[in-house]
Design a protein around this motif. Structure first.
Motif, PDB file in Angstrom:
ATOM      1  N   PRO A 104     -13.274  -4.044  -3.168  1.00 54.10           N
ATOM      2  CA  PRO A 104     -13.450  -3.623  -4.583  1.00 54.10           C
ATOM      3  C   PRO A 104     -14.001  -2.151  -4.605  1.00 54.10           C
ATOM      4  O   PRO A 104     -14.794  -1.692  -4.149  1.00 54.10           O
ATOM      5  N   MET A 121     -14.126 -10.073 -17.163  1.00 55.94           N
ATOM      6  CA  MET A 121     -14.506  -9.622 -18.442  1.00 55.94           C
ATOM      7  C   MET A 121     -13.808 -10.037 -19.450  1.00 55.94           C
ATOM      8  O   MET A 121     -14.484 -10.489 -20.569  1.00 55.94           O
ATOM      9  N   GLN A 135      -7.953  -4.315  -7.257  1.00 53.43           N
ATOM     10  CA  GLN A 135      -9.136  -3.659  -7.546  1.00 53.43           C
ATOM     11  C   GLN A 135      -9.446  -3.496  -9.213  1.00 53.43           C
ATOM     12  O   GLN A 135     -10.399  -3.888  -9.515  1.00 53.43           O
ATOM     13  N   SER A 171     -15.830   0.431  -7.359  1.00 56.10           N
ATOM     14  CA  SER A 171     -16.845   0.750  -8.412  1.00 56.10           C
ATOM     15  C   SER A 171     -16.361   1.374  -9.603  1.00 56.10           C
ATOM     16  O   SER A 171     -15.798   2.526  -9.444  1.00 56.10           O
ATOM     17  N   ARG A 225     -16.700   1.943 -14.069  1.00 51.66           N
ATOM     18  CA  ARG A 225     -17.641   1.801 -15.329  1.00 51.66           C
ATOM     19  C   ARG A 225     -16.908   0.626 -16.269  1.00 51.66           C
ATOM     20  O   ARG A 225     -15.673   0.818 -16.367  1.00 51.66           O
ATOM     21  N   PRO A 226     -17.747  -0.500 -16.776  1.00 51.21           N
ATOM     22  CA  PRO A 226     -16.944  -1.292 -17.824  1.00 51.21           C
ATOM     23  C   PRO A 226     -16.200  -0.936 -18.784  1.00 51.21           C
ATOM     24  O   PRO A 226     -15.252  -1.511 -19.093  1.00 51.21           O
ATOM     25  N   VAL A 286     -12.581   0.021 -18.498  1.00 51.10           N
ATOM     26  CA  VAL A 286     -11.604  -1.310 -18.220  1.00 51.10           C
ATOM     27  C   VAL A 286     -11.684  -2.373 -19.690  1.00 51.10           C
ATOM     28  O   VAL A 286     -10.998  -3.085 -19.760  1.00 51.10           O
ATOM     29  N   TYR A 336      -9.916  -7.199 -10.591  1.00 52.11           N
ATOM     30  CA  TYR A 336     -11.122  -7.941  -9.914  1.00 52.11           C
ATOM     31  C   TYR A 336     -12.380  -7.561 -11.258  1.00 52.11           C
ATOM     32  O   TYR A 336     -13.183  -8.412 -11.275  1.00 52.11           O
ATOM     33  N   TYR A 337     -12.136  -6.226 -12.007  1.00 54.22           N
ATOM     34  CA  TYR A 337     -13.041  -6.183 -12.830  1.00 54.22           C
ATOM     35  C   TYR A 337     -12.554  -6.836 -14.265  1.00 54.22           C
ATOM     36  O   TYR A 337     -13.270  -7.058 -15.260  1.00 54.22           O
ATOM     37  N   GLN A 338     -11.140  -6.794 -14.369  1.00 48.54           N
ATOM     38  CA  GLN A 338     -10.774  -6.878 -15.952  1.00 48.54           C
ATOM     39  C   GLN A 338     -10.494  -8.269 -16.163  1.00 48.54           C
ATOM     40  O   GLN A 338     -11.056  -8.769 -17.295  1.00 48.54           O
TER      41      GLN A 338
END
Length: 314
Positions: free
Chosen positions: A70, A195, A187, A72, A74-75, A78, A190-192
């Motif tokens: 992953p 959320m 990657q 890093s 910032r939210p 995304v 993984y964040y999206q």
């Protein structure tokens, strides 16, 4: 030279594998979701939430197994993508629920003209006249099919239109964000995915029951639950392969590949769900297919021209 050829062969093999995974999973998820709606009446947004959660869990398992590392982010970078992802899946599922599979699939073909419009006006990308002309039979075919669909309804067309607009934005942003943030498909997703799951958890109770009859935590049969989980696993493969293909090709190329999938999905819809097909709808499908074939022919020709120009340079 041999090393270069081996790398090209490896990359081509990965692309073919990615396309095959997307082909199989995309066809399966349309047919499985339609089956869940028709046979069990499982709520639409709740099924979408299951898809998001399964995708997030699948990516967590992948990183735990060391399949990717992953990065890093910032939210806020995304958030817009996560919102468009919610709209993309919700509206396309609502379109599937309120239209025949034929109309649902052909409406998705309109994503290509919209993507080309977005990339032309907002990203200043140029397309040849031949490529632009192929959009005429594609659009005409979609209009023909939708107009003569015996199950035509305003709500279904509204959801299909909203789905086209949001899906087009989503697919353009997927490619743009991967290049902008310098991340790969896993990657970014993984964040999206988590959320999007969190956003939908607040939205679902506003439109659908959570418990009781028809709720996500209602009294569903074990067969229905197995099908829902199975749909979630397929959704993980669909989402991952979409990101990977767009990141390694382009939104337009992914979309044109998607039109090939619709032929097989249409066949499944007519066989499994007995969706009616009129002569005019058949002409519409044929018209759309001609546009897709012309696009593919012209696009391959342009790529060959680019390659020959590069090889002729001193």
């Amino acid at each position: 030279m041999a090393v270069s050829e081996a790398l090209k062969l490896r990359d081509s093999g990965r692309l073919v594998l990615g396309l095959l995974v997307n082909l199989a999973s995309s066809i399966c998820i349309v047919l499985v979701n339609k089956w869940i709606y028709v046979q069990y009446g499982f709520p639409n947004m709740s099924l979408t939430l299951v898809h998001f959660v399964m995708t997030a869990l699948g990516l967590w398992l992948c990183q735990a197994l060391g399949l990717f590392c992953p990065k890093s982010l910032r939210p806020s970078r995304v958030l817009l993508l996560a919102l468009s992802f919610c709209g993309f899946v919700v509206f396309t599922n609502l379109s599937l629920q309120n239209n025949t599979i034929g109309t649902y699939q052909l409406a998705k073909a309109m994503t290509t003209p919209v993507i080309i419009g977005i990339q032309t006006f907002y990203y200043k990308k140029t397309f040849s006249t031949k490529i632009k002309l192929t959009l005429i039979p594609i659009t005409l075919g979609v209009i023909l099919n939708s107009y003569f669909d015996v199950q035509f309804n305003f709500l279904g067309i509204l959801f299909a239109t909203l789905g086209i607009l949001v899906t087009s934005l989503y697919q353009v942003w997927v490619g743009a964000k991967q290049h902008e943030l310098q991340v790969n498909s896993m990657q970014l997703l993984y964040y999206q995915a988590p959320m999007s799951s969190a956003i939908l958890m607040f939205v679902v109770p506003l439109f659908e029951p959570v418990t009781g009859d028809g709720g996500i935590f209602g009294n569903w049969s074990s067969t229905a639950l197995v099908m829902v989980v199975f749909s979630g696993i397929i959704a993980f493969l669909v989402n991952l392969s979409i990101y990977w293909i767009i990141g390694n090709t382009s939104p337009v190329t992914y979309n044109m590949f998607g039109h090939f999938k619709f032929c097989i999905t249409l066949l499944g819809g007519y066989i499994l769900f007995k969706d009616p097909l009129s002569m005019n709808q058949g002409l519409g499908i044929l018209c759309t297919l001609c546009g897709i074939l012309f696009y593919t022919h012209f696009k391959l020709g342009e790529k060959e021209e680019e390659k020959s120009k590069l090889t002729q340079r001193p």
